[in-house]
Design a protein around this motif. Structure first.
Motif, mmCIF file in Angstrom:
data_model
loop_
_atom_site.group_PDB
_atom_site.id
_atom_site.type_symbol
_atom_site.label_atom_id
_atom_site.label_comp_id
_atom_site.label_asym_id
_atom_site.label_seq_id
_atom_site.Cartn_x
_atom_site.Cartn_y
_atom_site.Cartn_z
ATOM 1 N N ALA A 106 -6.692 -5.848 2.583
ATOM 2 C CA ALA A 106 -5.996 -4.892 1.714
ATOM 3 C C ALA A 106 -6.605 -4.863 0.319
ATOM 4 O O ALA A 106 -6.718 -3.789 -0.305
ATOM 5 C CB ALA A 106 -4.518 -5.254 1.642
ATOM 6 N N TYR A 117 -9.698 -2.877 0.324
ATOM 7 C CA TYR A 117 -9.336 -1.457 0.427
ATOM 8 C C TYR A 117 -9.013 -0.884 -0.952
ATOM 9 O O TYR A 117 -9.372 0.249 -1.278
ATOM 10 C CB TYR A 117 -8.143 -1.306 1.377
ATOM 11 C CG TYR A 117 -7.506 0.057 1.344
ATOM 12 C CD1 TYR A 117 -8.091 1.150 2.002
ATOM 13 C CD2 TYR A 117 -6.308 0.260 0.648
ATOM 14 C CE1 TYR A 117 -7.491 2.404 1.957
ATOM 15 C CE2 TYR A 117 -5.711 1.502 0.605
ATOM 16 C CZ TYR A 117 -6.307 2.578 1.262
ATOM 17 O OH TYR A 117 -5.717 3.814 1.218
ATOM 18 N N ILE A 162 0.845 -1.203 0.000
ATOM 19 C CA ILE A 162 0.000 0.000 0.000
ATOM 20 C C ILE A 162 0.879 1.252 0.000
ATOM 21 O O ILE A 162 0.576 2.244 -0.680
ATOM 22 C CB ILE A 162 -0.949 -0.021 1.214
ATOM 23 C CG1 ILE A 162 -1.959 -1.165 1.073
ATOM 24 C CG2 ILE A 162 -1.674 1.317 1.349
ATOM 25 C CD1 ILE A 162 -2.921 -1.285 2.225
#
Length: 597
Positions: free
Chosen positions: A165, A168, A50
């Protein structure tokens, strides 16, 4: 079902896994710390992509190269990776520490259970098979805790973090990736179904190999004397070949359903993800950082899956081995125990058999309605042909095996009213084939009883005339004793066995052909010692040499499990029955032997 077949039958894996996890309850505090560290370390690894995505989309693509935020971003990335590596090392150390403590307890539990089993169990179950369960199978369980479970827990936490993740970054595509999980679980289930059969077969063949090796080594003198090397080698090759076949089948299954199958699923998933972003690019801009992060997570998603699939074979072996160990731990065949609440104490040592019948298998009788009585200070001799039931009387009296009918009384109380500790303390047993442990002469006499002093050991050895040969050894009482006392003669081993019994001052002395393997000169010393030992004690002597029991107060002659004759040596000779024929036959053989010399 035979005991061996019963113990080889696998337990349901759910039941096995639940019991294995039960061992972890005692370490829940340390497990909690390890789990928190695992989550922290995994989180550090997952945040990395990320941060790269932020760098690409928010700074590199728009050419925003401000040094301060980039330095913070890079420093955070480096800190997370270094911190994650340190935390993962600590959590892995804790998991392995817990695992080793658990497997240590499992080994102690199974060995303790084996020690509680009655002698009837050891008569039927091969020694090598037991050794395999306590060593090889528990070693496989250790791998489950040390390698498999730690990997599974870490990777499951990692997979959950990857999906968080992914959602996201792109919820729609992440939702699609969830459909991959049932396919992977199906592959795992197929592998578990078929591999359990192969690994159970492998474990059983390994037990047979150990049993055959143990039997061959124990009987090597017979194998070589009768030139049985070729036959034993062929039988070993046959079992080994069956083990190899089972192993080869498991390898074929591993090659098909482990990494190749998962790799194929990962390639298909990667093609679909890239196709999704390619199609999306026709309708609007696609962030390169998102593509990088998503593909990175997808690649990381299949890495733990592959690790778990590769550990699945170890998991199956461990579950089969654990099932075999738990089968042994659950086997309920204890030695006969005290049945009455109030334990009695042996004071005099009077023994009485009242119509005792005995059988090892519950079908074929070995003793039938045997009755006799011997009081304190008296000697009872038991003679008879091989298989007449002589040793069975001792096995029943020592409560090694249960007797089904009749009563065995000591000092007027039933045998069941005495504790094991009281029986083992007050009954001294000397066998024809004495067993010595690895250690030294003194430890084999004392048997690690801290209450016995060195002076007690020396006095007992002098009492049975063992001190004569011990004094000639280089190290005396500290002379090393190898396995089963292989460096000592049979007579020397028997003398140590006598000293081991004498040092405990039993009220009842039981001799199971104790002088059969001793030379004539040594036997004279033993007979003198036995005369002194028998004074004031109850003595039961099973004798092969009838000349050694002439002075017994009472002699019973067994024939096919029944008392055929009884009386003193002189009265039995006058009867001119079975005893007189046995004595005359032995006398003739001894005279013939003396003449040939």
């Amino acid at each position: 079902m035979k005991d061996h077949d019963y113990l080889a039958k696998p337990l349901p894996q759910k039941q096995v896994f639940k019991r294995l996890m039960g061992y972890a309850k005692a370490h829940w505090k340390l497990l909690t710390i390890a789990m928190l560290l695992l989550i922290a370390g995994t989180s550090g690894q997952l945040i990395g992509p990320i941060l790269v995505q932020i760098f690409i989309d928010d700074y590199l693509t728009v050419q925003n190269l401000d040094v301060t935020p980039l330095a913070i971003l890079g420093g955070l990335y480096l800190f997370l990776h270094i911190g994650s590596a340190g935390v993962n090392y600590i959590q892995l150390y804790l998991f392995q520490k817990i695992a080793l403590a658990i497997i240590q307890q499992v080994r102690v539990d199974v060995f303790t259970q084996v020690e509680k089993l009655g002698l009837s169990f050891f008569d039927r179950f091969p020694t090598g098979g037991l050794i395999s369960r306590i060593t090889n199978d528990t070693e496989q369980i250790k791998e489950l805790y040390v390698t498999v479970l730690a990997t599974f827990i870490q990777n499951i936490v990692f997979l959950i973090g990857i999906f968080i993740a992914m959602f996201y970054l792109n919820a729609q595509l992440a939702l699609f990736c969830l459909f991959i999980l049932p396919i992977i679980l199906l592959v795992m289930q197929l592998y578990r179904k078929y591999s359990s059969v192969y690994y159970a077969n492998m474990s059983e063949r390994l037990s047979q190999l150990n049993a055959r090796v143990n039997e061959t080594i124990q009987g090597m003198s017979i194998v070589q004397m009768f030139r049985q090397e070729k036959r034993m080698n062929e039988e070993f090759k046959d079992i080994n070949q069956q083990h190899n076949k089972a192993w080869f089948k498991s390898m074929q299954l591993d090659g098909l359903l482990l990494r190749p199958a998962i790799d194929l699923i990962s390639i298909i998933a990667l093609v679909i993800v890239l196709s999704y972003f390619g199609i999306a690019s026709f309708t609007g801009p696609v962030e390169i950082g998102v593509i990088y992060a998503f593909v990175n997570y997808l690649d990381r998603f299949f890495e733990p899956v592959n690790q778990m699939m590769q550990r699945l074979s170890m998991f199956q072996q461990a579950m089969i081995s654990a099932g075999r160990v738990f089968r042994l731990m659950d086997h309920d065949e204890p030695a006969p125990k005290q049945s009455e609440q109030q334990a009695q104490e042996i004071t005099r040592g009077d023994i009485e058999f009242r119509n005792v019948s005995f059988s090892y298998d519950g079908v074929e009788p070995i003793l039938s309605n045997v009755s006799f009585k011997v009081n304190q200070g008296e000697t009872l001799a038991i003679v008879g042909h091989t298989g007449s039931g002589k040793s069975s009387i001792i096995n029943a009296l020592m409560r090694f095996y249960p007797h089904k009918e009749g009563n065995i009384m000591i000092d007027g109380h039933p045998l069941a009213s005495y504790s094991d500790a009281e029986l083992r303390k007050k009954l001294g047993l000397v066998l024809q084939d004495p067993f010595l442990f690895v250690g030294d002469i003194a430890s084999n006499i004392r048997l690690y009883d801290e209450q016995l002093t060195d002076e007690d050991v020396r006095h007992a050895a002098e009492f049975v005339r063992a001190s004569t040969f011990i004094g000639k050894l280089d190290n005396g009482y500290k002379e090393p004793v190898l396995e089963r006392g292989s460096t000592l003669s049979s007579g020397e081993r028997q003398l140590i066995s006598f000293a081991r019994t004498v040092v405990r001052d039993p009220r009842i002395l039981i001799l199971d052909e104790a002088t059969a393997s001793i030379d004539t000169e040594t036997e004279q010393d033993i007979q003198l010692a036995l005369t002194r030992m028998a004074a004031g004690r109850t003595t039961i002597a099973i004798a092969h040499r009838l000349s050694t029991i002439k002075h017994a107060n009472h002699i019973i002659v067994l024939h096919k499990g029944k008392i055929a004759e009884e009386g003193t040596h002189e009265s039995l000779l006058r009867k001119q029955g079975l005893y007189e024929k046995m004595y005359r036959l032995q006398k003739g053989k001894e005279s013939l032997a003396e003449t040939s010399m």
